[in-house]
Design an enzyme around this catalytic site. Structure first.
Site, PDB file in Angstrom:
ATOM      1  N   HIS A 180      -8.179  -3.641   7.228  1.00  0.00           N
ATOM      2  CA  HIS A 180      -8.714  -4.546   8.231  1.00  0.00           C
ATOM      3  C   HIS A 180      -7.643  -5.042   9.194  1.00  0.00           C
ATOM      4  CE1 HIS A 180      -7.579  -7.561   5.062  1.00  0.00           C
ATOM      5  NE2 HIS A 180      -7.235  -8.274   6.118  1.00  0.00           N
ATOM      6  N   ASP A 192      -9.199  -0.941   1.204  1.00  0.00           N
ATOM      7  CA  ASP A 192      -8.571  -1.841   2.167  1.00  0.00           C
ATOM      8  C   ASP A 192      -7.069  -1.569   2.312  1.00  0.00           C
ATOM      9  OD1 ASP A 192      -8.355  -3.813   4.024  1.00  0.00           O
ATOM     10  OD2 ASP A 192      -8.564  -5.482   2.620  1.00  0.00           O
ATOM     11  N   SER A 248      -1.474 -13.684   5.022  1.00  0.00           N
ATOM     12  CA  SER A 248      -0.789 -12.931   3.976  1.00  0.00           C
ATOM     13  C   SER A 248      -1.429 -11.580   3.733  1.00  0.00           C
ATOM     14  CB  SER A 248      -0.747 -13.734   2.676  1.00  0.00           C
ATOM     15  OG  SER A 248      -2.058 -14.065   2.273  1.00  0.00           O
TER      16      SER A 248
END
Length: 932
Positions: free
Chosen positions: A64, A95, A178
């Site tokens: 993402h 991801d 983060s």
């Protein structure tokens, strides 16, 4: 990353050296997805990543972050060196993604890498999450791994979600920025990738690195990463749940014997219709074997599929206690992952992705509207539409959609059949107008070699078809309405589409009703909340049957109306009626007939009474935009009036006394725009209408001030004499009031003479108690004004300023770095004390350089690289000297007169510079000049 030594010094001694090594490989990523794509909107963000191959220049981060769509970004290293990065791989499902940079561009430090060690993730080990946390340059957060087999976190529908993998779970609390941080062990190896967290539970979710490490090995060899799938989503369920689904106890015993530490099995959660597994599998099936091997974990499951792309595998499952076995062909996961989109009229569409198909259990096929805009901003929510057909031609995929759109002439009105991905039970249809004259029709295809999305333009559209004259008949209203029943033939429906947002107006499409005021010339008056700018497509509907185009002729600079024109020949013998204007002036208590359209665009007709005729001050908005000022507004004694946005007010003889209009107000605390419904005396339009009837544009003059009413009691406290009180009472026996100068336009001629809070007593020796008396300004170069200032009467010669023939509306827009720039419009001048330059930032696109680097709307640009830029021509000359993909220093002045300098990195590939100007010779009334 300042303060690294001090931060690591706070760690236990055994961690200090590990962290000091690790930070040499960790980067802060500043990225933008420049266009909406698939599940993600255009957006700018900050995140983390870390170097996994220092020689080849490869950074690991989240999917993402690397973006499924067009990406522009930079990585900032430990010593604050910045390098450009671009995606070379993003996993179709999981991801993670890889960014590439040029190691030679890092000149002042040696680039180091962090090794990937997926087998190092074990329950109980201490870890550190090191990265850019919530926008901070460096953050080090401690935790320990508590689970290795957590199901994927769910971030909601219509957004990216990982699946078919385990996640690691740890007790720590990282946040926003983060994403993409390495999860390192005491040896400095990465055992996980930060992905998401649950702030309330103080837990974090980390992606295991087994599939990441495999993908990296392929990329290092210059090979494509094979990814297989059978279009089935599995979840890990403990044995007690699996037994409730019907798993035989003998099967459980066998699994526990083969895998003594196992506590659960993989269960089919979603089987995608029409996918490879859909003929054989059902939700609730318990996976046992693939090619004869028992599988209970996602790692082996994916390993088999990835190794057998386009090949057959034998799958064994148990359904309700019954064993079943079948052969299925493994599909290519990349083939069902979109890597291109179509842009038409500002809207963006791509193939329906596996992500969305899984989320809603629909076939992985169809054309998905990932960014609704223009003709494809359909009714309902802004996301989730799947296009089934256009102009009665099916669009099963993106290529078919392109061919259909190529075959339709520009401005053609066609039906679009569609449904929501969340509701396949309901099929919807909308009739839309094809819009190919404002923005290109093109295809963007991802190029992982360059990191760009390459555009292919589909060329010019088929010219619009000639409009054939059409005759229609208006509805007949009930005889009980008397003469007013004929006035429905004066009203037409107006639709206005604006391809870009100008002058602070918040909408791209508006609907309302207009009043025909000259049927021979084809002139219609309409609210400026419906037609707020000159830039747009105007459609006029007669008798709910005939739709023809129109042109904006004039926008009144202060009153809330616009005058538009149509070609009377195009409506044939349609029985339109020119509004008969009444000589009777409306006053408080007068009976009046309201004929208007309600929120459902249905006609409403009722007799009511005027409650008041008074000067109403529409609150201004923080972001300046047009609002009606200096006018007497009419209010009615019926709640139905507030449900009707457009119409007319008529007397008993069926003659029009006023307009019923919607007024755009301020944005409220809930983020919604207030709208007021008020009446306006029909005589207010005559100074603009009469010149147009004579074939010329209005050339009016204005004081460029905003007035507000003041009651006599207040005026007395300001020094009003008894003599003037008598004059006021004599001038207006229904309302005793005067007017105060509330605002003056910045830079106007009158501002050199008048001052704010001046009390206006008379103009040209006539006592001013009604706003309509201010119309004397239209034809006077200088007005003799009597004012009260600091309890002293003054007689001043106040100059007026000429208003251009378009009513002072914006006629030129420059698009640069994703921002829309034009001269300050009238609302800005009304709310400003000074004008730092003639370059006003009106809007910006999400994901653009202007958005990412902080060039905000409602500011003025005064300098480019320290060079003064007083107007748009000077600005274009200055930015024309800037090399693409480099930083340019922009000095701005905020609305509060605070100077701010921002550095904006240009990107002409996605956000070229162009100059859009009003041009009556152009087919759409505007001409665009591409500069870069």
């Amino acid at each position: 990353m300042n303060g690294t030594n001090s931060i690591s010094a706070l760690q236990p001694p055994q961690w200090q050296e590990t962290i000091e090594r690790a930070v040499q490989s960790i980067v802060s990523i500043r990225a933008s997805q420049v266009a909406a794509f698939d599940t993600e909107p255009a957006e700018s963000s900050e995140a983390s990543g870390f170097v996994v191959d220092a020689v080849r220049g490869i950074i690991l981060t989240n999917r993402h972050v690397a973006c499924a769509g067009p990406f522009v970004g930079e990585a900032i290293f430990h010593d604050h060196e910045e390098v450009d990065v671009f995606p070379i791989y993003r996993d179709p499902v999981h991801d993670f993604g890889f960014l590439k940079f040029d190691p030679k561009k890092v000149k002042y430090m040696k680039v180091k890498q962090i090794a990937l060690k997926p087998e190092g993730a074990k329950v109980g080990i201490d870890i550190r999450v090191v990265g850019n946390d919530a926008g901070e340059k460096l953050s080090i957060l401690a935790g320990s791994i508590s689970r290795l087999d957590r199901n994927c976190p769910d971030y909601g529908d219509l957004t990216y979600n990982d699946f078919n993998t385990f996640y690691l779970q740890a007790a720590s609390s990282t946040s926003g920025g983060s994403s993409g941080s390495p999860v390192i062990n005491i040896d400095g190896d990465a055992v996980g990738l930060q992905a998401g967290g649950h702030t309330k539970a103080a837990t974090d979710y980390f992606l295991p690195l087994d599939r990441v490490k495999r993908a990296l090995e392929y990329i290092r060899k210059g090979l494509d990463v094979p990814r297989g799938d059978i279009q089935a989503h599995f979840m890990y369920r403990p044995f007690d749940e699996v037994l409730r689904l019907g798993l035989q106890t003998s099967t459980e015993a066998k699994i526990r014997k083969l895998f003594p530490e196992e506590i659960g099995m993989l269960v089919a959660e979603t089987v995608i219709p029409k996918g490879p597994a859909s003929q054989y599998m059902e939700e609730g099936d318990v996976l046992l074997t693939i090619n004869g091997e028992y599988i209970t974990k996602f790692g082996p499951f994916e390993s088999v599929l990835d190794s057998n792309v386009e090949q057959e595998v034998v799958i064994g499952i148990e359904r309700g206690g019954e064993y079943k076995e079948f052969t299925v062909k493994v599909g290519d996961l990349h083939a069902i992952t979109p890597d291109r989109f179509v842009e038409i009229g500002g809207a963006k569409l791509n193939s329906l992705s596996y992500q969305l198909a899984r989320a809603y259990c629909v076939p992985c096929q169809g054309v998905y509207v990932c960014e609704p805009h223009g003709m494809f901003r359909l009714d309902g929510p802004d996301q989730g539409w799947i296009i089934q057909s256009v102009d009665d031609k099916e669009t099963p995929d993106l290529d078919a959609f392109v061919e259909v759109m190529k075959s339709i002439p520009d401005r053609e009105r066609v039906p679009v059949v569609y449904h929501s991905i969340a509701d396949f039970h309901t099929t919807l249809v909308a009739v839309v107008q094809v819009e190919r004259h404002w923005a290109p029709f093109r295809m963007a295809v991802r190029n992982d070699k360059t990191g760009l999305w390459d555009y292919t333009d589909f060329g010019k559209p088929i010219p619009p078809k000639p409009i054939e004259p059409t005759t229609a008949k208006f509805i007949t209203m009930n005889e009980s309405l008397g003469p007013a029943k004929e006035l429905i033939r004066c009203l037409v429906k107006i639709s206005y589409y604006m391809p870009c947002r100008l002058d602070g107006f918040p909408k791209s499409r508006k609907f309302g009703a207009g009043l025909i005021v000259d049927k021979e010339k084809g002139l219609i008056v309409v609210s400026r909340s419906v037609v707020p700018t000159l830039l747009g497509d105007l459609s006029i509907t007669f008798a709910d049957s005939v739709i023809i185009p129109g042109n904006v002729e004039y926008l009144h600079p202060t009153h809330n109306f616009a005058i538009v024109r149509y070609d009377p020949k195009l409506i044939g013998e349609t029985n339109v009626l020119e509004a008969p204007v009444s000589d009777n002036v409306l006053g408080q208590g007068h009976k009046v007939t309201l004929i208007a359209y309600n929120h459902n665009q249905r006609p409403i007709c009722l007799t009511t009474a005027v409650t008041d005729v008074t000067c109403i001050t529409i609150p201004h908005n923080a972001s300046p935009r047009f609002r009606g000022i200096n006018m007497d507004s009419i209010t009615l004694d019926t709640p139905l009036a507030q449900q009707c946005s457009s119409g007319l007010l008529a007397d008993a003889e069926g003659k029009v006394q006023g307009l019923w209009l919607s007024y755009l107000g301020e944005r409220n605390m809930n983020g919604h725009d207030s709208e007021y419904h008020l009446g306006l005396d029909i005589r207010s339009i005559l100074p603009c209408l009469q010149p147009l009837q004579q074939g010329v544009k209005p050339k009016l003059r204005s004081l460029n001030i905003e007035l507000m009413p003041v009651q006599i009691a207040q005026a007395v406290s300001m020094g009003l004499s008894n003599e003037w009180i008598s004059k006021v009472e004599k001038s207006n026996n229904t309302k005793h009031q005067l007017f105060l100068v509330r605002r003056m336009e910045a830079g106007s001629a009158s501002a050199q003479v008048l001052k704010e809070l001046d009390l206006v007593l008379a103009i040209n020796d006539e006592t001013i108690t009604r706003m309509s008396q201010l119309d004397v300004q239209y034809n006077s170069e200088v007005l003799k004004m009597t004012i009260l200032r600091h309890k002293k009467e003054l007689i001043l010669d106040v100059p007026t300023s000429e208003i251009d023939e378009d009513g002072g509306a914006t006629k030129r827009v420059v698009f640069w770095a994703g921002s829309a720039l034009h001269e300050p419009h009238k609302a800005v001048l009304q709310q400003s004390k000074s004008v730092p330059s003639k370059i006003y930032v009106s809007a910006r696109a999400k994901g653009s350089p202007a958005y990412q680097y902080g060039l905000v709307p409602t500011t003025w640009i005064t300098h480019v690289n320290s060079k003064p830029t007083s107007d748009l021509d000077a600005f274009l000359e200055a930015v024309g000297q800037v090399q693409d993909n480099t930083y340019v220093r922009i000095r701005t002045v905020s609305f509060d007169n605070v100077p701010i300098v921002v550095s904006v990195k240009t990107n002409n590939h996605y956000f070229p510079t162009s100059d859009l100007r009003r041009d009556d010779t152009s087919e759409c009334g505007w001409a665009r000049h591409e500069i870069s």
